[in-house]
Design an enzyme around this catalytic site. Structure first.
Site, short mmCIF file in Angstrom:
data_model
loop_
_atom_site.label_atom_id
_atom_site.label_comp_id
_atom_site.label_asym_id
_atom_site.label_seq_id
_atom_site.Cartn_x
_atom_site.Cartn_y
_atom_site.Cartn_z
N GLU A 173 0.88 -1.17 0.00
CA GLU A 173 0.00 0.00 0.00
C GLU A 173 0.92 1.22 0.00
O GLU A 173 1.79 1.33 0.87
CB GLU A 173 -0.88 0.00 1.25
CG GLU A 173 -1.84 1.17 1.22
CD GLU A 173 -2.77 1.25 2.42
OE1 GLU A 173 -2.75 0.34 3.26
OE2 GLU A 173 -3.51 2.24 2.49
N ARG A 187 4.91 -12.71 9.85
CA ARG A 187 5.57 -11.46 9.53
C ARG A 187 6.88 -11.38 10.30
O ARG A 187 7.07 -12.05 11.32
CB ARG A 187 4.68 -10.27 9.83
CG ARG A 187 4.36 -10.06 11.29
CD ARG A 187 3.23 -9.06 11.47
NE ARG A 187 3.59 -7.72 11.08
CZ ARG A 187 3.02 -7.04 10.08
NH1 ARG A 187 2.07 -7.59 9.36
NH2 ARG A 187 3.38 -5.82 9.80
N LYS A 197 4.30 1.01 9.53
CA LYS A 197 4.40 2.27 8.79
C LYS A 197 3.79 3.43 9.57
O LYS A 197 4.26 4.56 9.48
CB LYS A 197 3.73 2.12 7.43
CG LYS A 197 4.61 1.37 6.44
CD LYS A 197 4.00 1.34 5.06
CE LYS A 197 2.94 0.29 4.98
NZ LYS A 197 2.50 0.02 3.59
P1 ATP Z 1 2.78 -2.11 8.16
O1 ATP Z 1 2.23 -3.10 9.13
O2 ATP Z 1 4.23 -1.85 8.31
O3 ATP Z 1 2.00 -0.86 8.05
P2 ATP Z 1 1.43 -3.23 5.96
O4 ATP Z 1 1.14 -4.67 6.10
O5 ATP Z 1 0.29 -2.32 6.16
O6 ATP Z 1 2.70 -2.85 6.78
P3 ATP Z 1 1.56 -3.29 3.12
O7 ATP Z 1 2.06 -2.24 2.23
O8 ATP Z 1 0.12 -3.62 3.11
O9 ATP Z 1 2.04 -2.90 4.55
O10 ATP Z 1 2.41 -4.61 2.93
C1 ATP Z 1 2.75 -5.15 1.69
C2 ATP Z 1 3.09 -6.60 1.87
O11 ATP Z 1 4.18 -6.73 2.77
C3 ATP Z 1 1.94 -7.38 2.45
O12 ATP Z 1 1.81 -8.59 1.73
C4 ATP Z 1 2.34 -7.61 3.87
O13 ATP Z 1 1.81 -8.83 4.33
C5 ATP Z 1 3.86 -7.65 3.78
N1 ATP Z 1 4.46 -7.24 5.05
C6 ATP Z 1 4.21 -6.11 5.75
N2 ATP Z 1 4.89 -6.10 6.91
C7 ATP Z 1 5.59 -7.25 6.95
C8 ATP Z 1 6.50 -7.84 7.90
N3 ATP Z 1 6.81 -7.23 9.05
N4 ATP Z 1 7.03 -9.04 7.59
C9 ATP Z 1 6.74 -9.66 6.44
N5 ATP Z 1 5.90 -9.17 5.51
C10 ATP Z 1 5.33 -7.98 5.76
MG MG Z 2 -1.47 -3.63 4.72
#
Ligand code: ATP
Ligand code: MG
Length: 564
Positions: free
Chosen positions: A38, A264, A274
């Protein structure tokens, strides 16, 4: 910038086993994965794990991996993030080729499919407010209640949904919901919201839309449109999978992707969210998203971590089905391994102390042959100027050395690396009794660092010739948070480490260091790994300490073994 293809060790894990079995059974012709960020912030090391997994699987199985922006929330998303994400994925060494997509590419199709659900009696427009929807939703232990609008006619829902799109209603006035089961034990199936009204311009579609699909409605359908075979995401989406499947089941989508979840990445002393990273930036706790202390890819890059080290880390930690916390020392261990192999060695003195060789001819300069990287003979050697006036590290000298201090002291002989043996004859102090200069003598027979009579000093010091040194600022970093589990016992921001950055001015570095290109990390002999910061300029050098030489992870492991 590195353009080499990833070389991290390829390990089996449960996701790769699933993919391999699907290939064996002929379930798919081509394996297609995707990384779906995102664009509401910069990528962090957790995303790197997901990138290495998704792009890694595609490469290993001869398939492809799409980069797809999950851009369904225009109020939080920005072009700056879209650009930074692409740059970061590329820098990590991965390539999506022509397969760059956006959920917003599919807004028209998604809207049509929403209409399809209404027509088939599987979705309705709900007039409840957000608060009421929450209230009606029930809890983990209590079923929800059906909205009074759930049974409105298909025609009425169709009409209202079109008018939502046409902009007739304000934000939050109505939503589109799937008609599933308000009593489901899985709250995600209690008539989840599929569309909401958001009057906001979108970075790509501008003002074309004022209704936007939710993540749940956009994600699986985007996967289906792109022919994704394995939609790999983190564990928090496991409870969304029944909805993912329900939508695929009930829509005329062109393919049937399946979702798989993995744990994760969590790291000690680090926050990977984020939302929190954005606050650190906005509240001025760091120099920006790419501050070298940030766990963002751009921060790690600015800090001097090579992409190869990050990929090796991803291989090292593997992919599991259960959440855990990884020692940040493991990341440092992986990066140190790469840097030890690849980083050219250079001389720099962070806290200079003057050393004058009284029996060395004034005005004479010798070019010493210095090895660039003892781990890599192909890196060759270079010339470093040596002269009568040198600088050494202040803490390499003690006037009254304790028993285990073997470096320079009055009357003692040490080796100056690649140069000569020197003996300290006299200590010069200023009015405050502070040591300002050491008067020494050298043994001309020890040129290159060895004595014909087999004498072996107990210490070897790095040095720099006063006339050939270039001033620099050096920034030292420590963890951004003081606790391994930031925020566990009090507000996260109270756990910020006030000493996470230390700026040293008055450092002196080998002149050749003025030419180190940005993005290259070198070893300052005996001190650690360092790289030019993006603030560095030819007339004002600034270096970041990437890592110390000491291998804390190995030490932690050794202590663990002793303790056991
Ligand atoms: P955050 O929790 O940091 O805000 P998010 O999950 O909202 O991250 P996205 O941009 O939606 O961020 O994530 C893109 C991809 O990265 C998704 O498939 C998500 O599952 C993966 N992802 C995000 N954080 C992690 C993590 N800590 N470890 C592994 N994969 C991750
Ligand atoms: Mg997300």
């Amino acid at each position: 910038m590195s353009t080499q293809t990833p070389t991290s060790p390829e390990r089996g894990d449960f996701i790769r086993e699933i993919v391999a079995a699907d290939v064996r059974n002929g379930r798919h012709e081509t394996i297609v994965t995707r990384f779906p960020p995102e664009p509401n912030g910069y990528l962090h090391i957790g995303h790197a794990k997901s990138i290495c997994l998704n792009f890694g699987i595609a490469r290993e199985f001869g398939g492809r991996c799409h980069l797809r922006f999950d851009d369904t929330n225009p109020t939080k998303e920005e072009q700056e993030y879209i650009d930074a994400i692409q740059a970061d994925v590329r820098w990590l060494g991965f390539d999506w080729g022509e397969h760059l997509y956006h959920a917003s590419d599919y807004f028209e199709q998604l809207f049509e499919w929403a209409v399809h659900l209404i027509r088939t009696g599987k979705a309705y427009v709900d007039d409840l407010t957000a608060d009421e929807i929450r209230e009606y939703r029930g809890t983990l232990t209590e079923p929800g209640r059906e909205s009074p609008w759930r049974d409105r006619s298909v025609e009425e829902s169709l009409d209202l949904f079109e008018r939502m799109r046409a902009g007739e209603f304000p934000n939050g006035a109505r939503v589109l919901r799937a008609t599933i089961d308000m009593a489901s034990p899985n709250i995600n199936l209690r008539d989840p919201v599929l569309y909401r009204i958001v009057h906001a311009a979108h970075p790509r579609t501008g003002d074309a839309w004022c209704v936007y699909p939710t993540y749940d409605f956009a994600h699986g359908q985007s996967d289906a449109i792109e022919g994704i075979t394995h939609s790999i995401c983190t564990l928090e989406f496991e409870v969304h999978r029944p909805l993912y499947d329900w939508l695929i089941e009930n829509l005329p989508v062109p393919s049937r992707p399946r979702q798989y979840e993995f744990a994760r990445l969590n790291l000690t002393y680090t926050v990977l969210s984020k939302r929190v990273l954005l606050r650190l930036v906005n509240e001025g706790h760091v120099r920006g998203w790419d501050d070298p202390r940030m766990p963002t890819i751009s921060g790690l890059r600015r800090r001097g971590f090579p992409a190869e080290g990050i990929r090796e880390f991803a291989g090292l930690i593997g992919v599991a089905k259960a959440d855990s916390v990884v020692e940040v020392g493991q990341l440092e261990f992986a990066v140190r391994g790469v840097l030890n192999r690849t980083a050219p060695r250079r001389f720099a003195v962070l806290d200079p102390l003057k050393l004058v060789i009284e029996n060395y001819p004034a005005g004479q300069v010798e070019e010493m042959e210095v090895v660039n990287n003892p781990e890599d003979p192909s890196a060759g050697s270079r010339k470093v100027s040596f002269s009568r006036e040198l600088l050494i590290e202040r803490d390499d000298f003690m006037e009254e050395p304790p028993a285990k201090f073997f470096r320079l002291a009055p009357g003692r002989e040490v080796r100056l690396r690649y140069a000569y043996f020197v003996t300290c004859n006299e200590v010069v102090k200023d009015a405050n009794e502070e040591v300002v200069e050491l008067r020494c003598s050298y043994d001309p027979a020890t040129r290159g660092g060895d004595s014909p009579d087999g004498r072996k000093p107990k210490a070897t010091l790095h040095w720099i010739s006063a006339d050939h040194a270039t001033p620099a600022e050096v920034r030292l970093y420590d963890h951004l948070f003081v606790r391994p589990d930031p925020g566990a016992e009090r507000d996260l921001f109270e756990d910020l480490n006030p000493d996470s950055e230390e700026v040293l001015s008055g450092c002196l570095v080998e002149s050749a260091l003025a030419e180190v290109p940005p993005g290259e990390t070198v070893q300052f002999e005996r001190l650690g790994y360092f790289c030019p910061d993006s603030d560095s300029a030819p007339d004002r050098l600034v270096f970041n300490r990437t890592l110390t030489l000491r291998d804390t992870w190995a030490r932690v492991q050794a202590q663990g073994r002793q303790g056991a």
